[in-house]
Design a protein around this motif. Structure first.
Motif, short mmCIF file in Angstrom:
data_model
loop_
_atom_site.label_atom_id
_atom_site.label_comp_id
_atom_site.label_asym_id
_atom_site.label_seq_id
_atom_site.Cartn_x
_atom_site.Cartn_y
_atom_site.Cartn_z
N CYS A 1 56.60 79.84 46.53
CA CYS A 1 56.59 79.38 47.99
C CYS A 1 57.68 79.76 48.85
O CYS A 1 57.69 79.45 50.11
CB CYS A 1 56.44 77.85 47.92
SG CYS A 1 54.93 76.99 47.21
N ARG B 1 67.53 73.25 48.88
CA ARG B 1 66.53 72.13 49.53
C ARG B 1 65.76 71.34 48.59
O ARG B 1 65.11 70.34 48.99
CB ARG B 1 65.46 72.73 50.80
CG ARG B 1 66.39 73.48 51.72
CD ARG B 1 65.45 73.92 52.72
NE ARG B 1 64.75 72.84 53.22
CZ ARG B 1 63.94 73.10 54.22
NH1 ARG B 1 63.12 74.24 54.44
NH2 ARG B 1 63.33 72.17 55.02
N ALA C 1 51.25 77.08 53.49
CA ALA C 1 52.35 76.82 54.34
C ALA C 1 52.48 75.13 54.46
O ALA C 1 53.67 74.78 54.40
CB ALA C 1 51.87 77.10 55.90
N LEU C 2 51.49 74.35 54.50
CA LEU C 2 51.64 72.75 54.21
C LEU C 2 52.55 72.67 53.28
O LEU C 2 53.25 71.71 53.14
CB LEU C 2 50.18 72.21 54.32
CG LEU C 2 50.21 70.94 53.94
CD1 LEU C 2 50.68 70.09 55.14
CD2 LEU C 2 48.72 70.46 53.79
N ALA D 1 54.54 74.48 51.40
CA ALA D 1 55.80 74.91 51.46
C ALA D 1 56.77 73.95 52.39
O ALA D 1 57.96 73.72 52.32
CB ALA D 1 55.91 76.31 52.20
N ARG D 2 56.13 73.38 53.53
CA ARG D 2 56.83 72.32 54.43
C ARG D 2 57.13 70.94 53.63
O ARG D 2 57.95 70.45 54.14
CB ARG D 2 55.93 72.35 55.67
CG ARG D 2 56.18 73.55 56.42
CD ARG D 2 55.47 73.53 57.73
NE ARG D 2 55.52 74.48 58.72
CZ ARG D 2 56.47 74.63 59.82
NH1 ARG D 2 57.46 73.58 59.78
NH2 ARG D 2 56.55 75.59 60.42
N THR D 3 55.91 70.69 52.98
CA THR D 3 56.06 69.43 52.31
C THR D 3 57.20 69.39 51.13
O THR D 3 57.73 68.18 50.77
CB THR D 3 54.74 69.01 51.95
OG1 THR D 3 53.75 69.04 52.94
CG2 THR D 3 54.79 67.24 51.55
N ARG E 1 52.13 81.86 47.47
CA ARG E 1 51.71 80.78 47.83
C ARG E 1 50.11 80.27 47.37
O ARG E 1 49.95 79.39 46.90
CB ARG E 1 51.65 80.35 49.17
CG ARG E 1 53.34 80.41 49.73
CD ARG E 1 53.59 80.15 51.16
NE ARG E 1 54.72 79.97 51.42
CZ ARG E 1 55.40 79.87 52.80
NH1 ARG E 1 54.57 79.72 53.82
NH2 ARG E 1 56.67 79.55 53.00
N VAL F 1 60.76 78.40 48.96
CA VAL F 1 61.61 77.67 49.72
C VAL F 1 62.90 77.51 48.95
O VAL F 1 63.11 77.67 47.64
CB VAL F 1 60.97 76.11 49.13
CG1 VAL F 1 61.93 74.93 49.61
CG2 VAL F 1 59.46 75.89 50.03
#
Length: 427
Positions: A86, A92, A183-184, A186-188, A16, A88
């Motif tokens: 990342c 998704r 992490a931000l 990867a979540r976004t 990341r 993911v």
């Protein structure tokens, strides 16, 4: 403790971090262009010596990046990087270029976020480690305390011995910053790069088209090969039973087996040709059978299997089946073939087949009607016959493609298959 260290410095966290640095690198062309624009507007040079110009250039670079992200190929490139770096899951993320303006807007937001946050993390990653190394080494290298490095207070008194703590803190802060930013993103990513409603609809349509092709091939294989195997099996059984008592019939049955096998190989080759992408010649190697050219041979092969078939044909005003629309003639042949296959497998007596063109009261013919009846299943103890399996379901699908219908089931003590096919072609 080990889990926390893995989150901060594990393989995923490092990948990341690489993704963030990649974002910073991608921002550089926009940043350099923005520096020129800001420098011209400010009427001064020395871009790298002015904090104000640097931040102004950074602020202008982000909208420039956002504008370029509306191009469709940005999304698949971004999704590929997110999937690889990342962690993911691919399901998704959307596949293919962004087509709708809503999807392009979300992609633009992602591109701006990735490049903006990546540039900040990249800058910190370049600046903090050298500074931290100097602060950690300050108590142990006297030359650093006298060098003109702008260390100020850290060069005098007991301060140099406090500097290593600050250096270690800077490195820890860098790691936390990179892990948090990774992490931000990867979540976004699933929110901004995930499939839109239009993407899901397009994927569903693609799956439906693929399923339609698969169903078509399955119908062709079932009707061609399934009928042939049923006919050949019954013909072989009939020939074996009368081989000594009626050699003439046995020879006729063997000739029918030969003809059935030859025709089926041709049909099978044609169906397999459909699976060979870019090979239309193979797909058309054997023309699809029709009522006009192949019905008589189909009836002869069925009779050679030992089942009596009485056929009544009424082409109506057209005079012969060659005047039927090609697609109607092909699908009608397959429906008749499936009905005869069921009669061979499940029937117990002669088959009556009627094929007629319905004539509308006010003009031209409007439908082809196929009716087939035979006594139901043989044998005591045999499993009762139902309204059909894959074959009859496939026949119903064929009729449905033409806007027609198929009915199959018990009727006045007999088993009846009835199909009505409009003569206007497929809808």
């Amino acid at each position: 403790m080990r889990a926390a260290a893995s989150r901060l410095l594990g393989a995923r966290a490092r990948l990341r971090w690489v993704h963030l640095v990649l974002g910073g690198a991608l921002l550089m062309p926009y940043f350099l262009l923005a520096q020129v624009v800001v420098g011209v507007w400010a009427g001064r040079g020395g871009f790298f010596n002015s904090v104000q110009l640097t931040f102004a250039s950074y602020g202008l670079a982000l909208p420039l990046a956002a504008v370029t992200a509306v191009f469709g190929l940005v999304r698949p490139l971004s999704a590929g990087a997110v999937r690889a770096l990342c962690g993911v899951p691919g399901e998704r993320l959307a596949e293919g270029p962004a087509r709708s303006w809503a999807a392009r807007g979300r992609t633009s937001a992602w591109w701006t976020l990735h490049l903006g946050v990546g540039a900040v993390v990249s800058g910190i990653s370049l600046a903090v480690p050298p500074m931290a190394v100097v602060l950690i080494a300050l108590p142990f290298v006297s030359g650093l305390r006298s060098a003109e490095l702008g260390l100020g207070w850290f060069s005098t008194g007991a301060a140099p011995y406090v500097a290593p703590l600050l250096g270690a803190g800077l490195l820890g802060g860098l790691v936390l910053c990179a892990a948090g930013a990774g992490a931000l993103l990867a979540r976004t990513a699933p929110v901004l790069l995930g499939p839109t409603g239009a993407d899901r609809l397009a994927a569903a349509e693609e799956r439906a088209a693929d399923l339609a092709v698969r169903n078509r091939l399955a119908r062709e294989l079932h009707d061609a090969v399934g009928h042939a195997l049923s006919a050949v099996t019954l013909q072989a059984v009939a020939a074996r039973r009368v081989l000594d008592s009626d050699p003439g019939f046995a020879r006729e049955a063997l000739a029918a087996i030969e003809d059935t096998a030859r025709r089926t190989v041709g049909e099978l080759d044609a169906v397999l040709g459909l699976l060979r992408d870019g090979d239309p010649a193979r797909a058309g190697a054997a023309p699809a059978p029709t009522l006009a050219t192949d019905l008589d041979a189909l009836l002869a092969r069925t009779r050679a299997a030992g089942t009596a078939v009485t056929a009544r044909q009424d082409p109506g005003p057209a005079g012969d089946w060659a005047q039927l629309p090609a697609i109607t003639s092909r699908e009608a042949y397959r429906i008749v073939q499936e009905g005869l296959s069921n009669a061979l497998r499940h029937g117990a007596g002669p088959v009556e087949l009627r094929i007629a063109v319905r004539v509308a009261e006010d003009g031209p013919p409007h439908a082809l009607e196929i009716t087939m009846t035979n006594p139901p299943g043989p044998a005591a103890g045999a499993r009762p016959r139902t309204t059909g399996g894959r074959g009859l379901h496939g026949a119903a699908e064929r009729a449905g493609l033409l806007g027609g219908r198929v009915e199959a089931g018990p009727h006045e003590g007999l088993w009846r298959l009835r199909a009505v096919l409009p003569l206007g072609g497929s809808r």
